[in-house]
Design a protein around this motif. Structure first.
Motif, PDB file in Angstrom:
ATOM      1  N   GLN A  54      18.454  40.199 -42.133  1.00 22.02           N
ATOM      2  CA  GLN A  54      18.725  40.638 -43.358  1.00 22.02           C
ATOM      3  C   GLN A  54      19.094  42.072 -43.179  1.00 22.02           C
ATOM      4  N   ALA A  55      18.266  42.837 -42.583  1.00 19.91           N
ATOM      5  CA  ALA A  55      18.361  44.438 -42.818  1.00 19.91           C
ATOM      6  C   ALA A  55      18.861  44.687 -41.335  1.00 19.91           C
ATOM      7  N   PRO A  56      19.999  44.901 -40.717  1.00 20.45           N
ATOM      8  CA  PRO A  56      20.282  45.336 -39.450  1.00 20.45           C
ATOM      9  C   PRO A  56      19.826  46.880 -39.170  1.00 20.45           C
ATOM     10  N   LEU A  57      19.346  46.788 -37.754  1.00 20.48           N
ATOM     11  CA  LEU A  57      18.993  48.291 -37.453  1.00 20.48           C
ATOM     12  C   LEU A  57      20.003  48.782 -36.600  1.00 20.48           C
ATOM     13  N   TYR A  58      20.271  50.143 -36.652  1.00 19.37           N
ATOM     14  CA  TYR A  58      21.293  50.812 -35.825  1.00 19.37           C
ATOM     15  C   TYR A  58      20.665  52.291 -35.769  1.00 19.37           C
ATOM     16  N   LEU A  59      21.580  52.943 -34.815  1.00 19.32           N
ATOM     17  CA  LEU A  59      21.169  54.374 -34.724  1.00 19.32           C
ATOM     18  C   LEU A  59      21.965  55.220 -35.835  1.00 19.32           C
ATOM     19  N   ALA A  60      21.153  56.201 -36.255  1.00 21.80           N
ATOM     20  CA  ALA A  60      21.618  57.163 -37.344  1.00 21.80           C
ATOM     21  C   ALA A  60      22.143  58.465 -36.634  1.00 21.80           C
ATOM     22  N   GLU A  61      22.009  58.470 -35.325  1.00 28.52           N
ATOM     23  CA  GLU A  61      22.575  59.617 -34.842  1.00 28.52           C
ATOM     24  C   GLU A  61      23.187  59.174 -33.403  1.00 28.52           C
ATOM     25  N   PRO A  62      24.127  59.898 -32.696  1.00 32.46           N
ATOM     26  CA  PRO A  62      24.915  59.478 -31.692  1.00 32.46           C
ATOM     27  C   PRO A  62      24.258  59.236 -30.322  1.00 32.46           C
ATOM     28  N   HIS A  63      24.442  58.464 -29.479  1.00 28.15           N
ATOM     29  CA  HIS A  63      24.138  58.374 -28.302  1.00 28.15           C
ATOM     30  C   HIS A  63      24.267  59.631 -27.580  1.00 28.15           C
ATOM     31  N   PRO A  64      23.318  59.834 -26.392  1.00 28.92           N
ATOM     32  CA  PRO A  64      23.638  61.108 -25.555  1.00 28.92           C
ATOM     33  C   PRO A  64      24.781  61.027 -24.754  1.00 28.92           C
ATOM     34  N   THR A  65      25.473  62.036 -24.346  1.00 32.94           N
ATOM     35  CA  THR A  65      26.723  61.983 -23.728  1.00 32.94           C
ATOM     36  C   THR A  65      26.297  62.365 -22.307  1.00 32.94           C
ATOM     37  N   GLN A  66      25.422  63.283 -21.972  1.00 30.73           N
ATOM     38  CA  GLN A  66      24.828  63.512 -20.590  1.00 30.73           C
ATOM     39  C   GLN A  66      24.117  62.594 -19.976  1.00 30.73           C
ATOM     40  N   SER A  67      24.413  62.144 -18.741  1.00 26.94           N
ATOM     41  CA  SER A  67      23.723  61.236 -18.176  1.00 26.94           C
ATOM     42  C   SER A  67      22.303  61.772 -17.493  1.00 26.94           C
ATOM     43  N   GLY A  68      21.513  60.710 -17.548  1.00 29.19           N
ATOM     44  CA  GLY A  68      19.948  61.350 -16.955  1.00 29.19           C
ATOM     45  C   GLY A  68      19.110  61.771 -17.680  1.00 29.19           C
ATOM     46  N   VAL A  69      19.512  62.105 -19.000  1.00 35.58           N
ATOM     47  CA  VAL A  69      18.605  62.755 -20.160  1.00 35.58           C
ATOM     48  C   VAL A  69      18.069  61.863 -21.028  1.00 35.58           C
ATOM     49  N   ILE A  70      16.837  61.740 -21.208  1.00 35.82           N
ATOM     50  CA  ILE A  70      16.020  61.017 -22.219  1.00 35.82           C
ATOM     51  C   ILE A  70      15.889  61.677 -23.566  1.00 35.82           C
ATOM     52  N   VAL A  71      16.358  61.201 -24.863  1.00 36.11           N
ATOM     53  CA  VAL A  71      16.479  61.813 -25.858  1.00 36.11           C
ATOM     54  C   VAL A  71      15.984  60.793 -27.252  1.00 36.11           C
ATOM     55  N   ASN A  72      15.460  61.389 -28.240  1.00 36.92           N
ATOM     56  CA  ASN A  72      14.985  60.666 -29.285  1.00 36.92           C
ATOM     57  C   ASN A  72      16.128  60.327 -30.418  1.00 36.92           C
ATOM     58  N   ARG A  73      16.034  59.209 -30.810  1.00 39.43           N
ATOM     59  CA  ARG A  73      17.237  58.870 -31.759  1.00 39.43           C
ATOM     60  C   ARG A  73      16.365  58.332 -33.124  1.00 39.43           C
ATOM     61  N   THR A  74      16.942  58.341 -34.279  1.00 40.63           N
ATOM     62  CA  THR A  74      16.334  57.764 -35.455  1.00 40.63           C
ATOM     63  C   THR A  74      17.155  56.414 -35.456  1.00 40.63           C
ATOM     64  N   VAL A  75      16.330  55.530 -35.972  1.00 36.12           N
ATOM     65  CA  VAL A  75      16.792  54.129 -36.264  1.00 36.12           C
ATOM     66  C   VAL A  75      16.835  53.809 -37.762  1.00 36.12           C
ATOM     67  N   CYS A  76      17.829  53.398 -38.336  1.00 32.06           N
ATOM     68  CA  CYS A  76      17.896  53.044 -39.835  1.00 32.06           C
ATOM     69  C   CYS A  76      18.227  51.596 -39.950  1.00 32.06           C
ATOM     70  N   ASN A  77      18.202  51.233 -41.324  1.00 29.99           N
ATOM     71  CA  ASN A  77      18.266  49.845 -41.318  1.00 29.99           C
ATOM     72  C   ASN A  77      19.278  49.771 -42.961  1.00 29.99           C
ATOM     73  N   SER A  78      19.813  48.710 -43.005  1.00 32.84           N
ATOM     74  CA  SER A  78      20.746  48.495 -43.993  1.00 32.84           C
ATOM     75  C   SER A  78      20.272  47.358 -44.832  1.00 32.84           C
ATOM     76  N   TRP A  79      20.206  47.638 -46.308  1.00 29.88           N
ATOM     77  CA  TRP A  79      19.600  46.620 -47.195  1.00 29.88           C
ATOM     78  C   TRP A  79      19.883  47.104 -48.622  1.00 29.88           C
ATOM     79  N   ASP A  80      20.320  46.135 -49.767  1.00 28.06           N
ATOM     80  CA  ASP A  80      20.287  46.481 -51.037  1.00 28.06           C
ATOM     81  C   ASP A  80      21.228  47.712 -51.451  1.00 28.06           C
TER      82      ASP A  80
END
Length: 432
Positions: free
Chosen positions: A72-98
């Motif tokens: 019902q409420a799909p989850l997606y990234l609210a920020e872009p993927h990293p472009t540099q290989s080998g680096v671990i980053v934190n990203r915000t996940v949002c959802n869509s509803w109503d």
């Protein structure tokens, strides 16, 4: 290196080498409906890599509308993927509803870009139900810049007239030297077309060795598959090295292709430019045997649902389209069953013609890649689908003929249909 607890035991490894595949078809962004999948109750452990079919995918970076991705409420990234290989980053996940692109509490996941150009995710459970992670974006390098979109919405039109399968001559076009980038949709004029699934003779399609699909197109929308491309030259339907491309069937019924260059010249992709014009009226025949005479009808349907026949008159379809054919017996009760014994195509109105192109023999499809028997011997109707073609490449009238039996399931005795009836007349001509 990243260390996680896996079944209570510390496990340290590069997540680009050690991940869990997440390839649920229902997660695709192209699928809509009232799904109720929920990722809250999954015991997420470690890192995950997204796939759609055999193709690497990723979590989309845009707000996905509600009631998609199997939830019902799909989850997606609210920020872009990293472009540099080998680096671990934190990203915000949002959802869509109503009407909101972040209706419920968001959360953080970790994302890593791997040297192969794909991404892995350290997923965590969302706060509530029904929320689930989406998958299905496709990313390519376009002039050196990553570009991510659903290829059904973002493709390059390929409408060269010389690619038509109906054109012959000593063409020397070559697709080896084209800088193929992204996805392509075939057209002939204003009509959607596609790469043929049969061996095309040499010196056609503006080239010497035409390229065609050696495997059938996918029948399920939203799934990206890999298909082998072969070529025709010197009496051989795969003379030069074959190669793989990706193919996706879109919800509108058309196909898009992630084309790559062939290994040599002169080879070029063909485009099916012929159209099927079929008379869709119900053709009737008779059933003879013991008891009263029954009547049989064959109809051409719009879709695999077999719920709506084409109206009377000519219907135009691309060559290699799926034909959905239904055969029904009238004036018989539920104790009878129709059995498709044999079905074949012919250029002759008479089923006695020696030139036949078998589709079904002994109740089974001759080529399961091209023909599917959907219902047979279970009720007063039988159904099958077939990817239609130009027999021997001839632009002539084509007829479908079927030999049937009608079985009284109470007595297990069968009655054979007379072979003198043709059921569907199909006229094939080039597009204009």
């Amino acid at each position: 290196m990243d260390c996680i607890l896996h079944n209570g035991t510390p496990h340290c490894v590069d997540p680009c080498d050690d991940y869990t595949v997440l390839n649920d078809e229902w997660r695709s962004t192209s699928l809509s409906g009232n799904g109720v999948r929920c990722d809250r109750d999954i015991n997420w452990q470690g890192w995950y890599r997204m796939f759609q079919g055999q193709t690497s995918a990723r979590i989309p970076e845009r707000c996905i509308g509600p009631n998609r991705c199997g939830t019902q409420a799909p989850l997606y990234l609210a920020e872009p993927h990293p472009t540099q290989s080998g680096v671990i980053v934190n990203r915000t996940v949002c959802n869509s509803w109503d009407g909101s692109c972040c209706k419920f509490p968001n959360h953080q996941i970790q994302v890593k870009r791997c040297s192969g150009g794909f991404y892995v995710y350290k997923l965590v459970a969302p706060s509530t139900c029904n929320l689930a992670y989406c998958s299905g974006m496709d990313c390519i390098l376009h002039h050196g810049t990553p570009h991510c979109a659903d290829p059904c919405d973002d493709y390059t039109v390929l409408n060269d007239e010389w690619r038509s399968t109906s054109l012959s001559g000593n063409g020397v076009r070559c697709d080896r030297d084209i800088n193929w980038q992204g996805w392509y949709r075939m057209f002939q004029g204003q009509t959607s077309a596609r790469i043929p699934e049969r061996c095309i003779g040499p010196n056609r399609c503006g080239t010497q060795a035409p390229l065609y699909l050696a495997e059938p197109h996918p029948t399920q929308s939203g799934v990206i598959v890999s298909r082998t491309v072969c070529n025709s030259w010197d009496g051989n339907c795969c003379k030069f090295p074959n190669h793989q491309i990706q193919v996706k069937r879109c919800s509108g019924g058309f196909y898009v292709y992630k084309l790559v260059a062939p290994s040599t010249c002169n080879l070029a992709y063909c485009s099916g430019n012929a159209l099927i014009k079929t008379s869709s009226h119900r053709e009737k025949g008779g059933i003879s045997g013991l008891g009263s005479r029954a009547s049989v009808a064959m109809s051409l349907y719009r879709s695999p649902a077999f719920s709506d026949t084409y109206p009377p008159g000519l219907v135009t379809l691309p060559v290699d389209s799926a034909l959905y054919v239904g055969v029904s017996v009238e004036n018989r009760g539920p104790d009878f069953a129709v059995i498709l014994e044999d079905c074949f195509a012919s250029h002759s109105l008479s089923p006695q013609s020696p030139e036949k192109y078998p589709l079904i023999q002994n109740r089974c499809p001759v080529d399961p890649r091209q023909v599917e028997v959907i219902e047979n011997g279970r009720s007063t109707r039988a159904r099958f689908s077939a990817l239609f073609f130009l027999p021997n490449g001839k632009h002539e009238d084509v007829y479908l003929h079927c030999n049937l039996t009608l079985c009284d399931m109470r007595k297990y005795s069968c009655f054979t249909v007379s072979l003198k009836f043709h059921f569907i007349s199909i006229r094939i001509c080039p597009s204009v």
